[in-house]
Design an enzyme around this catalytic site. Structure first.
Site, PDB file in Angstrom:
ATOM      1  N   THR A 202       0.871  -1.177   0.000  1.00  0.00           N
ATOM      2  CA  THR A 202       0.000   0.000   0.000  1.00  0.00           C
ATOM      3  C   THR A 202       0.898   1.213   0.000  1.00  0.00           C
ATOM      4  O   THR A 202       2.061   1.114   0.386  1.00  0.00           O
ATOM      5  CB  THR A 202      -0.828   0.002   1.317  1.00  0.00           C
ATOM      6  OG1 THR A 202      -1.665  -1.143   1.336  1.00  0.00           O
ATOM      7  CG2 THR A 202      -1.668   1.242   1.500  1.00  0.00           C
ATOM      8  N   VAL A 231     -12.460  -5.772   1.465  1.00  0.00           N
ATOM      9  CA  VAL A 231     -11.970  -4.407   1.648  1.00  0.00           C
ATOM     10  C   VAL A 231     -11.079  -4.393   2.884  1.00  0.00           C
ATOM     11  O   VAL A 231     -11.463  -4.896   3.942  1.00  0.00           O
ATOM     12  CB  VAL A 231     -13.147  -3.419   1.820  1.00  0.00           C
ATOM     13  CG1 VAL A 231     -12.634  -2.021   2.146  1.00  0.00           C
ATOM     14  CG2 VAL A 231     -13.993  -3.387   0.548  1.00  0.00           C
ATOM     15  N   GLY A 256      -4.566  -5.304   6.855  1.00  0.00           N
ATOM     16  CA  GLY A 256      -5.650  -4.360   7.097  1.00  0.00           C
ATOM     17  C   GLY A 256      -6.648  -4.828   8.131  1.00  0.00           C
ATOM     18  O   GLY A 256      -7.184  -4.019   8.910  1.00  0.00           O
TER      19      GLY A 256
HETATM   20  N1  ASP Z   1      -3.304  -2.605   4.123  1.00  0.00           N
HETATM   21  C1  ASP Z   1      -3.573  -3.263   2.868  1.00  0.00           C
HETATM   22  C2  ASP Z   1      -4.884  -3.992   2.984  1.00  0.00           C
HETATM   23  O1  ASP Z   1      -5.130  -4.613   4.012  1.00  0.00           O
HETATM   24  C3  ASP Z   1      -2.557  -4.226   2.404  1.00  0.00           C
HETATM   25  C4  ASP Z   1      -1.107  -3.957   2.702  1.00  0.00           C
HETATM   26  O2  ASP Z   1      -0.721  -2.840   2.961  1.00  0.00           O
HETATM   27  O3  ASP Z   1      -0.292  -4.902   2.660  1.00  0.00           O
HETATM   28  O4  ASP Z   1      -5.610  -4.008   2.023  1.00  0.00           O
END
Ligand code: ASP
Length: 358
Positions: A202, A231, A256
């Site tokens: 991200t 999501v 997340g």
């Molecule tokens: N935070 C992101 C999600 O959970 C994924 C990540 O940053 O690795 O969609």
């Protein structure tokens, strides 16, 4: 819970000393802080703020660079697709001066979901639009439907599918004949993590301008091979991003689901409100996640979370910092974040809760 308070504090204290030695001190605004993949993004955001541009527009301009980059397979164009080989993007923006926010989730066919999120904020009475509704809104605003699946991302998905199970009709490819692009991906993300598709990525970027105004922005293609419609935290205001113009701005990358359960972006800003330095606030949010992660499948043999997660924060005074659950990823990379100010853009080491995954 097998992690004692003492263990946590011990690790945190050692980590604080490391960061102090690394010299992460207060810098003059404008300033932008982001995940490590945002080096060019923070540089551009600061340049834009130096030209007097609003911190949210500056943050979005920076993040757009990463969304447009096919080599970053965790965000925007070229992102790793979901279980059904469809790229679904999540993003949010939050504007400190007006205390408004906008977000989109499971959006298909738009490489810059942050631009759509800003339009949700500015032109609707809503904060979050998802799936076909978000797509329709984007189309009504002139965004064409674009194929976001690059050849590299398609090959990665196919390889994942072929290796997923020995019981299905897909045959495992011969290791001798892996495509070079596939080899590069496996090297970057690690064979084990790839075989067990837990990884993702991200960009979060928080910005502070010379007037002391703040903004935050987070964009992602989510966890690799996620379930359609899944999501994560990135488009959730208060989790993947939170900005309060009186206090600071914070955001996250990593698992997340863990962040949503503690409202990590909001928690980090509230800790800064209580006077914590941004890097301490990030670390305390990780402590909260470590303490509230209780399912066995999410813990290692030592009772520590078996996933990666990081927070990034800046306060109104221009103090900034970042903390990671682990100092090193399972592929041995040191956890870092990107920051830019008047003295340029650079990467610095994150504070950490634990040193290495076991
Ligand atoms: N935070 C992101 C999600 O959970 C994924 C990540 O940053 O690795 O969609």
């Amino acid at each position: 819970m097998t992690i004692s308070r003492r263990q946590l504090l011990g690790t945190a204290a050692a980590a604080t000393a490391v960061v102090k030695a690394a010299g992460a001190q207060k810098r003059p605004a404008p300033l932008a802080v982001s995940s490590a993949n945002g080096l060019k993004a923070v540089e551009l955001a600061v340049r834009r703020m130096q030209q007097g541009i609003d911190p949210l527009d500056a943050a979005i301009a920076g993040v757009n660079l990463v969304e447009d980059d096919p080599n970053d397979m965790t965000v925007g164009y070229g992102g790793v697709p979901n279980e059904e080989c469809v790229v679904q993007l999540d993003a949010c923006v939050m504007h400190g001066p007006t205390a408004r926010a906008g977000a989109v989730a499971s959006l298909e066919g738009v490489r810059n979901p942050t631009k759509v999120a800003k339009l949700v904020m500015e032109t609707t009475d809503h904060v979050l639009l998802v799936g076909p509704g978000a797509r329709h809104f984007a189309s009504m605003n002139g965004f064409a439907v674009e194929n976001l699946l690059t050849e590299k991302a398609r090959k990665v998905w196919l390889f994942w599918k072929q290796n997923l199970s020995e019981k299905d009709k897909w045959l495992e490819p011969d290791a001798e004949h892996y495509d070079p692009e596939l080899k590069a991906f496996i090297e970057e993300f690690g064979w084990d993590e790839f075989r067990k598709p837990k990884t993702g990525g991200t960009i979060h970027l928080s910005a502070l301008d010379a007037r002391g105004d703040l903004a935050g922005c987070t964009s992602t293609s989510g966890l690799f091979f996620k379930m359609p419609g899944r999501v994560g935290d990135s488009p959730i205001i208060g989790a993947g991003c939170f900005t309060d113009n009186e206090v600071g701005s914070a955001g996250s990358t990593g698992r997340g689901e863990a962040n949503i359960l503690v409202s990590g972006g909001h928690l980090t800003v509230e800790l800064m409100r209580q006077g914590k330095h941004p890097r301490e606030a990030c670390l305390m949010t990780l402590e909260r996640i470590a303490k509230t992660t209780r399912e066995k499948r999410l813990l290692d043999a030592k009772g520590r979370p078996n996933f990666g997660i990081r927070f990034y924060a800046v306060n109104k005074r221009g103090d900034y910092g970042s903390a990671s659950m682990y100092a090193f990823s399972s592929s041995g990379k040191r956890a870092q974040f990107a920051v830019a100010d008047a003295s340029g853009a650079r990467r610095e080491d994150c504070l950490f809760l634990f040193e290495r995954p076991s």
